[in-house]
Design a protein around this motif. Structure first.
Motif, mmCIF file in Angstrom:
data_model
loop_
_atom_site.group_PDB
_atom_site.id
_atom_site.type_symbol
_atom_site.label_atom_id
_atom_site.label_comp_id
_atom_site.label_asym_id
_atom_site.label_seq_id
_atom_site.Cartn_x
_atom_site.Cartn_y
_atom_site.Cartn_z
ATOM 1 N N ASP A 1 0.159 4.130 -0.093
ATOM 2 C CA ASP A 1 -0.312 5.284 0.843
ATOM 3 C C ASP A 1 -0.322 5.049 2.492
ATOM 4 O O ASP A 1 -0.730 5.857 3.390
ATOM 5 N N ILE A 2 0.391 3.803 2.900
ATOM 6 C CA ILE A 2 0.847 3.642 4.415
ATOM 7 C C ILE A 2 2.371 3.449 4.419
ATOM 8 O O ILE A 2 3.007 2.985 3.696
ATOM 9 N N ARG B 1 -6.434 3.492 5.504
ATOM 10 C CA ARG B 1 -6.963 4.041 3.987
ATOM 11 C C ARG B 1 -8.251 4.589 3.925
ATOM 12 O O ARG B 1 -8.700 5.014 3.105
ATOM 13 N N LYS C 1 -11.335 3.071 4.564
ATOM 14 C CA LYS C 1 -12.399 2.143 4.027
ATOM 15 C C LYS C 1 -12.983 1.573 4.890
ATOM 16 O O LYS C 1 -14.283 1.045 4.535
ATOM 17 N N PHE D 1 0.654 -1.274 -0.090
ATOM 18 C CA PHE D 1 -0.087 0.102 0.060
ATOM 19 C C PHE D 1 0.900 1.163 0.041
ATOM 20 O O PHE D 1 1.418 1.526 0.909
#
Length: 642
Positions: free
Chosen positions: A58-59, A386, A388, A56
């Motif tokens: 974005d992590i 994220r 979600k 990921f």
């Protein structure tokens, strides 16, 4: 594959013995100042978590290890069927299958009734785990599993590599910040212990921390979490050896019990020559540690030779050895939420693997319970970070995995007592079980747990649909989605359906069609597909971001009974246009035939069909009738964020 013929050499088994060299540790770089997830410990739990999060972009993840570099000599060796399935989710099972030594038989040896000072084979049987998975339980150096996970991390979109030579000095959690999900409530202080910059202190802030740092976990101690259970009272020795022997079952997993000298468990290792021996030692006194026995590897060899009389054991090389205590303990908590706290508190610190459950290594459960711990936690952390899923998802980690830990402890306590020939502390000799038949019965009874394939999670808002279990009795809700082959409609290729459940954070919905053709607009299958594709309450439509591929959050597959189907007849939703070029995905529609009948294997009701919701960790989350669209929407509404 064969290797180690002329001596044990760690490293990549794809390289010949003569040329193999251990991988060099990455260069030492300063720790980042702030991260989303801080992982402490590079064991199987830590690396499995890092491997998930590395995909990921974005992590921001950081994994820290006290040792100077990657593991070379493994403590664990058994790779269960379920662990193999998880490695398939990382697209790495082929390497493990090729390198591991498969276990197909168990042999049981007891004192010879005619001459009790000698051992004699009682019988040999097929391994009870065969057939529980497409994979076979195998044996390989734990370091190789680490290497494969490290390789996946390094080649991910984030190119994640561990920071070695860091010792955790202090870890604090700011309680005033834990419920602010944008805050960084974790402060960790590390000391560099490499030769170049020893004693240099580094500080890192994190939104979440996961302690995967073993049985003496510094993270667990900093969080004030206690281990509860039985203290060690029995010592065993373990050694990986290259030996010359006339013992006929040296390449078979063998349980050996002598009359007077104790027990040995033989585990054949990868490469065809290396063997692991577990050797029963003595009872420990109160507060006594195994290290105080002052035994060396020569003592272990001599004890094994006495136990395995009349067979000869000439040990030529010892690759690794250790003496350990048998004790079973479970952490009082698996996260930083104090007992009795309100149910809506969100945890920010976790412990996993040996940091929260300790036991003997003979059952091969350490690695095979630790890695699924973080396979459970990783997708939940990613979903929350994220945006979600609701952060309450993180509360389910402790609820689901602590139950498994207690199952592990109970099984290990029973296994340890059965394998040993002498009673544990506090038990008299009359209570000691000495017959190997008891071991065989235990293995047969616990085969699903030993393989990891029968482990399931209790009914909750994250595991529902139990009342519809009869629609597919071969796919138990809460257990992992068992793989079976179906035929891909687009090209006639047989495909293992379990392999579609990758460790990418996505949910899966499998549609098993009813008796009516999906080409009939009035069929339940066709109406469900239309609902998922177009309805405002469709979870696919509700939770897929604008502009993203239609399967980026929830990936839908269909399996039909009808034989006269063609991909061009399918609704666009089942072969969607994806990516920047709008390329069609031809790999979502399947059918059965006489050879590959998953309806039969899964016990799916052919008249009614069903839909099966699979979590990102491959466990079945829900099982519903094809026409219960509202229940499907309600299920996802319980935790997903639009």
């Amino acid at each position: 594959m064969q290797y180690h013929l002329n001596g044990f050499k760690p490293g990549n088994y794809q390289v010949s013995d003569e040329a193999r060299e251990p991988a060099l540790p990455p260069p030492l770089l300063d720790l980042p100042k702030a991260v989303d997830v801080l992982i402490v410990g590079c064991g199987p739990a830590g690396l499995a978590l890092a491997r998930q999060l590395a995909d990921f972009a974005d992590i921001k993840t950081c994994i820290v290890e006290q040792k100077p570099g990657p593991m070379l000599f493994g403590q664990a060796d058994g790779i269960s069927c379920r662990t193999m399935e998880i490695m398939e989710a990382f697209n790495s099972s082929e390497r493990l299958v090729k390198e591991a030594y498969p276990l197909h038989q168990n042999a049981f040896w007891e004192p010879d009734a005619q001459n009790p000072q000698r051992i004699k084979r009682a019988h040999k049987v097929a391994d009870a785990r065969l057939g529980l998975s497409e994979f076979t339980h195998g044996v390989v150096n734990q370091a190789r599993l680490h290497d494969i996970l490290l390789d996946g991390m390094a080649h991910s979109v984030t190119h994640l590599v561990p920071h070695y030579n860091r010792r955790l000095l202090e870890l604090t959690v700011d309680r005033d910040l834990t419920q602010d999900l944008q805050a960084y409530p974790i402060t960790a202080i590390f000391e560099r212990n490499d030769a170049g910059q020893s004693s240099k202190v580094e500080t890192i802030q994190a939104r979440y921390v996961v302690g995967c740092d073993g049985a003496r976990s510094a993270v667990r101690k900093c969080l004030g979490i206690e281990l509860q259970g039985d203290s060690a009272n029995k010592a065993w020795g373990v050694m990986d050896v290259l030996l010359v022997t006339d013992f006929p079952d040296i390449r078979v997993k063998s349980f050996i019990q002598s009359k007077d000298h104790g027990a040995v468990m033989v585990v054949p290792r990868e490469g065809g020559y290396l063997v692991r021996l577990y050797v029963e030692l003595d009872l420990l006194g109160k507060d006594q540690r195994a290290s105080q026995l002052e035994l060396g590897v020569d003592d272990l060899i001599a004890r094994a030779q006495r136990i395995m009389n009349p067979y000869q054991l000439a040990v030529k090389e010892v690759a690794w050895w250790s003496i350990y205590e048998v004790g079973q303990r479970v952490a009082e908590r698996f996260d930083d939420v104090p007992a009795g706290s309100p149910g809506d508190l969100i945890p920010r610190a976790f412990v996993a693997g040996d940091a929260c459950h300790t036991h003997s290594p003979k059952g091969g459960w350490g690695l095979n319970t630790s890695l699924p711990d973080t396979f459970n936690l990783g997708w939940k952390l990613a979903a929350v970070l994220r945006g979600k899923s609701h952060p309450k998802l993180l509360r389910t980690y402790a609820a689901e995995r602590r139950k498994v830990a207690f199952m592990l402890i109970d099984a290990d306590r029973e296994m340890s007592a059965l394998v040993a020939t002498r009673p544990s502390a506090g038990k008299d000799a009359a209570s000691a079980k000495t017959g190997t038949a008891e071991i065989e019965h235990f293995i047969a009874r616990q085969n699903g747990f030993i393989a990891g394939t029968s482990i399931g999670y209790d009914e909750s808002w994250l595991c529902a649909g139990h009342r519809h279990q009869a629609l597919a009795d071969g796919l138990p809700v809460g257990q992992r989605f068992r793989s079976a082959q179906a035929v891909r409609v687009a090209d006639g290729c047989p495909v293992p359906l379990g392999h579609l459940n990758k460790a990418d954070g996505r949910w899966r919905i499998f549609i098993f069609g009813d008796a009516r053709s999906p080409l009939d607009a009035a069929s339940k299958s066709a109406r469900l597909i239309a609902f998922l594709a177009d309805a405002e309450t469709s979870p696919v439509r509700q939770y897929t971001p604008a502009g993203a591929d239609i399967d980026s959050v929830i990936d839908v597959y269909a399996v039909f009974q009808q034989q006269d189907l063609a991909i061009e007849q399918m609704p666009d939703f089942l072969w969607p246009a994806k990516g920047k070029y709008g390329l069609r995905d031809y790999e979502k529609v399947f059918q059965t035939n006489e050879t590959y009948d998953v309806f039969e294997q899964y016990g799916v009701d052919r008249a009614q069909g069903c839909m099966v919701v699979v979590r990102p960790d491959q466990h079945i989350a829900n099982l519903l009738p094809l026409d219960d669209h509202a229940a499907l929407s309600r299920f996802f509404e319980a935790f997903m964020l639009k």
